[in-house]
Design a protein around this motif. Structure first.
Motif, PDB file in Angstrom:
ATOM      1  N   GLN A 203       0.820  -1.203   0.000  1.00  0.00           N
ATOM      2  CA  GLN A 203       0.000   0.000   0.000  1.00  0.00           C
ATOM      3  C   GLN A 203       0.858   1.258   0.000  1.00  0.00           C
ATOM      4  O   GLN A 203       0.380   2.349  -0.325  1.00  0.00           O
ATOM      5  CB  GLN A 203      -0.950   0.010   1.205  1.00  0.00           C
ATOM      6  CG  GLN A 203      -0.295   0.271   2.556  1.00  0.00           C
ATOM      7  CD  GLN A 203       0.354  -0.974   3.157  1.00  0.00           C
ATOM      8  OE1 GLN A 203       0.363  -2.032   2.521  1.00  0.00           O
ATOM      9  NE2 GLN A 203       0.848  -0.870   4.374  1.00  0.00           N
ATOM     10  N   VAL A 204       2.141   1.115   0.372  1.00  0.00           N
ATOM     11  CA  VAL A 204       3.074   2.240   0.347  1.00  0.00           C
ATOM     12  C   VAL A 204       3.849   2.226  -0.960  1.00  0.00           C
ATOM     13  O   VAL A 204       3.841   3.179  -1.735  1.00  0.00           O
ATOM     14  CB  VAL A 204       4.036   2.194   1.552  1.00  0.00           C
ATOM     15  CG1 VAL A 204       5.038   3.346   1.486  1.00  0.00           C
ATOM     16  CG2 VAL A 204       3.250   2.253   2.862  1.00  0.00           C
ATOM     17  N   THR A 205       4.546   1.129  -1.237  1.00  0.00           N
ATOM     18  CA  THR A 205       5.251   0.935  -2.503  1.00  0.00           C
ATOM     19  C   THR A 205       5.611  -0.536  -2.652  1.00  0.00           C
ATOM     20  O   THR A 205       5.829  -1.228  -1.646  1.00  0.00           O
ATOM     21  CB  THR A 205       6.533   1.795  -2.585  1.00  0.00           C
ATOM     22  OG1 THR A 205       7.183   1.533  -3.841  1.00  0.00           O
ATOM     23  CG2 THR A 205       7.493   1.470  -1.470  1.00  0.00           C
ATOM     24  N   ASN A 206       5.635  -1.007  -3.883  1.00  0.00           N
ATOM     25  CA  ASN A 206       6.051  -2.394  -4.137  1.00  0.00           C
ATOM     26  C   ASN A 206       7.412  -2.445  -4.820  1.00  0.00           C
ATOM     27  O   ASN A 206       7.808  -3.483  -5.348  1.00  0.00           O
ATOM     28  CB  ASN A 206       5.007  -3.128  -4.982  1.00  0.00           C
ATOM     29  CG  ASN A 206       4.724  -2.407  -6.290  1.00  0.00           C
ATOM     30  OD1 ASN A 206       5.390  -1.436  -6.638  1.00  0.00           O
ATOM     31  ND2 ASN A 206       3.728  -2.870  -7.018  1.00  0.00           N
ATOM     32  N   ALA A 207       8.124  -1.321  -4.823  1.00  0.00           N
ATOM     33  CA  ALA A 207       9.441  -1.248  -5.456  1.00  0.00           C
ATOM     34  C   ALA A 207      10.529  -1.255  -4.394  1.00  0.00           C
ATOM     35  O   ALA A 207      10.473  -0.490  -3.422  1.00  0.00           O
ATOM     36  CB  ALA A 207       9.555   0.015  -6.307  1.00  0.00           C
ATOM     37  N   ARG A 208      11.514  -2.121  -4.589  1.00  0.00           N
ATOM     38  CA  ARG A 208      12.670  -2.169  -3.703  1.00  0.00           C
ATOM     39  C   ARG A 208      13.735  -1.189  -4.195  1.00  0.00           C
ATOM     40  O   ARG A 208      13.533  -0.461  -5.154  1.00  0.00           O
ATOM     41  CB  ARG A 208      13.234  -3.595  -3.654  1.00  0.00           C
ATOM     42  CG  ARG A 208      12.324  -4.593  -2.942  1.00  0.00           C
ATOM     43  CD  ARG A 208      12.374  -4.396  -1.442  1.00  0.00           C
ATOM     44  NE  ARG A 208      11.481  -5.296  -0.720  1.00  0.00           N
ATOM     45  CZ  ARG A 208      11.372  -5.325   0.608  1.00  0.00           C
ATOM     46  NH1 ARG A 208      12.127  -4.523   1.337  1.00  0.00           N
ATOM     47  NH2 ARG A 208      10.536  -6.146   1.188  1.00  0.00           N
ATOM     48  N   ALA A 209      14.875  -1.187  -3.512  1.00  0.00           N
ATOM     49  CA  ALA A 209      15.960  -0.287  -3.867  1.00  0.00           C
ATOM     50  C   ALA A 209      16.385  -0.476  -5.319  1.00  0.00           C
ATOM     51  O   ALA A 209      16.515  -1.614  -5.788  1.00  0.00           O
ATOM     52  CB  ALA A 209      17.150  -0.512  -2.935  1.00  0.00           C
ATOM     53  N   PHE A 210      16.564   0.623  -6.015  1.00  0.00           N
ATOM     54  CA  PHE A 210      16.973   0.677  -7.417  1.00  0.00           C
ATOM     55  C   PHE A 210      15.925   0.108  -8.368  1.00  0.00           C
ATOM     56  O   PHE A 210      16.202  -0.106  -9.538  1.00  0.00           O
ATOM     57  CB  PHE A 210      18.320  -0.030  -7.626  1.00  0.00           C
ATOM     58  CG  PHE A 210      19.451   0.623  -6.873  1.00  0.00           C
ATOM     59  CD1 PHE A 210      19.940   1.860  -7.255  1.00  0.00           C
ATOM     60  CD2 PHE A 210      20.004  -0.009  -5.761  1.00  0.00           C
ATOM     61  CE1 PHE A 210      20.959   2.458  -6.545  1.00  0.00           C
ATOM     62  CE2 PHE A 210      21.034   0.586  -5.053  1.00  0.00           C
ATOM     63  CZ  PHE A 210      21.512   1.826  -5.452  1.00  0.00           C
ATOM     64  N   GLN A 211      14.713  -0.132  -7.851  1.00  0.00           N
ATOM     65  CA  GLN A 211      13.593  -0.505  -8.714  1.00  0.00           C
ATOM     66  C   GLN A 211      12.666   0.686  -8.925  1.00  0.00           C
ATOM     67  O   GLN A 211      11.620   0.553  -9.551  1.00  0.00           O
ATOM     68  CB  GLN A 211      12.816  -1.684  -8.113  1.00  0.00           C
ATOM     69  CG  GLN A 211      13.602  -2.974  -8.053  1.00  0.00           C
ATOM     70  CD  GLN A 211      12.828  -4.108  -7.395  1.00  0.00           C
ATOM     71  OE1 GLN A 211      11.812  -3.878  -6.736  1.00  0.00           O
ATOM     72  NE2 GLN A 211      13.292  -5.320  -7.574  1.00  0.00           N
TER      73      GLN A 211
END
Length: 279
Positions: A203-211
């Motif tokens: 609900q906040v973000t589904n992207a990890r670092a450098f994604q």
């Protein structure tokens, strides 16, 4: 990612050609299946000795069914191979050509910018607006919608110069043409902060670092400034009208607007540059 998919498809095509055209390919598969059936026969005998004929009969029926299916496959290998190709090709075409944005880490270009709007940027160096008071990012209303926003970076100099100017032009058009004063909530985001936010849930973000393009200074989250307060909520009709207008303005400047995504992010815009998101 597209290169990897193309490589997999190439390997699949070569394997099917080997099986269909060359006898060695069919012999290779036949040896594997024959060995498997032989092991099943051996286990069936052991199982029959241990449990008796009744239970072993079920296993024998399964083995016979497998043998029947294998004989059918050998007699009709051309038709089956053609069927596999017919299934594989449309699947690959749909993934790559129909909706490539669904592929992980797909790098697509934004819609072509409006030439008239882009002409406004030529030779103009827009300056960032005055920074908002820190207390504006700590209110209960803001925390409910965007937790941990108080620690976000709103440093315009950390944004890519091209994206910086396009975003400032969007702010200018929104204010002068539509009467909305925009506010930068977060621009550059460190890899550590990206992972921290991702750990809070989709609900906040589904992207990890450098994604995320935030790590490259090519993305920003924005909202509206009205009567001395940040307006982020999507339940306010005035704000939703502003988000729609903001999306139109951003796209006219060649930016990608998060309001068109499946997981809609109305305040998010980004500049998609080739060669950046390759991870």
């Amino acid at each position: 990612m597209l290169i990897f998919i193309a490589f997999l498809y190439f390997c699949l095509a070569c394997s099917l050609i080997w099986l269909v055209v060359f006898p060695s390919g069919r012999e290779f598969v036949a040896q594997i299946v024959s060995g498997t059936l032989a092991r099943l026969d051996q286990r069936r005998g052991n199982f029959q000795q241990q449990t008796g004929r009744g239970a072993a009969g079920l296993l024998e029926a399964a083995v016979q069914l497998a043998r029947t299916q294998w004989k059918f496959a050998r007699r009709n290998y051309l038709a089956l191979s053609a069927g596999m190709v017919a299934i594989a090709i449309p699947t690959v075409v749909v993934l790559i050509a129909s909706k490539p944005g669904n592929l992980p880490a797909y790098e697509d270009a934004a819609a072509p910018p409006d030439p008239q709007v882009m002409a406004l940027l030529a030779g103009e160096n827009l300056a960032p607006p005055a920074a908002l008071p820190p207390m504006a990012f700590t209110t209960r209303e803001v925390e409910l919608v965007r937790p941990m926003l108080v620690n976000a970076s709103r440093n315009w100099t950390l944004l890519h110069p091209d994206f910086n100017q396009r975003l400032l032009m969007a702010f200018k058009i929104m204010k002068e043409k539509h009467g909305y004063e925009m506010a930068l909530l977060e621009g550059y985001r460190s890899p550590a902060r990206q992972d921290l936010l991702a750990g809070m849930g989709n609900q906040v973000t589904n992207a990890r670092a450098f994604q995320s393009r935030h790590q490259y200074g090519l993305a920003a989250d924005c909202a509206f400034w009205r009567d001395g307060k940040l307006v982020i909520t999507e339940t306010d009709p005035w704000a939703m009208r502003g988000y729609r207008l903001y999306g139109e303005v951003a796209e006219s400047l060649g930016l990608t607007w998060g309001g068109r995504w499946t997981m809609m992010d109305f305040g998010h815009t980004e500049l998609r540059m080739k060669g950046v998101m390759r991870r």
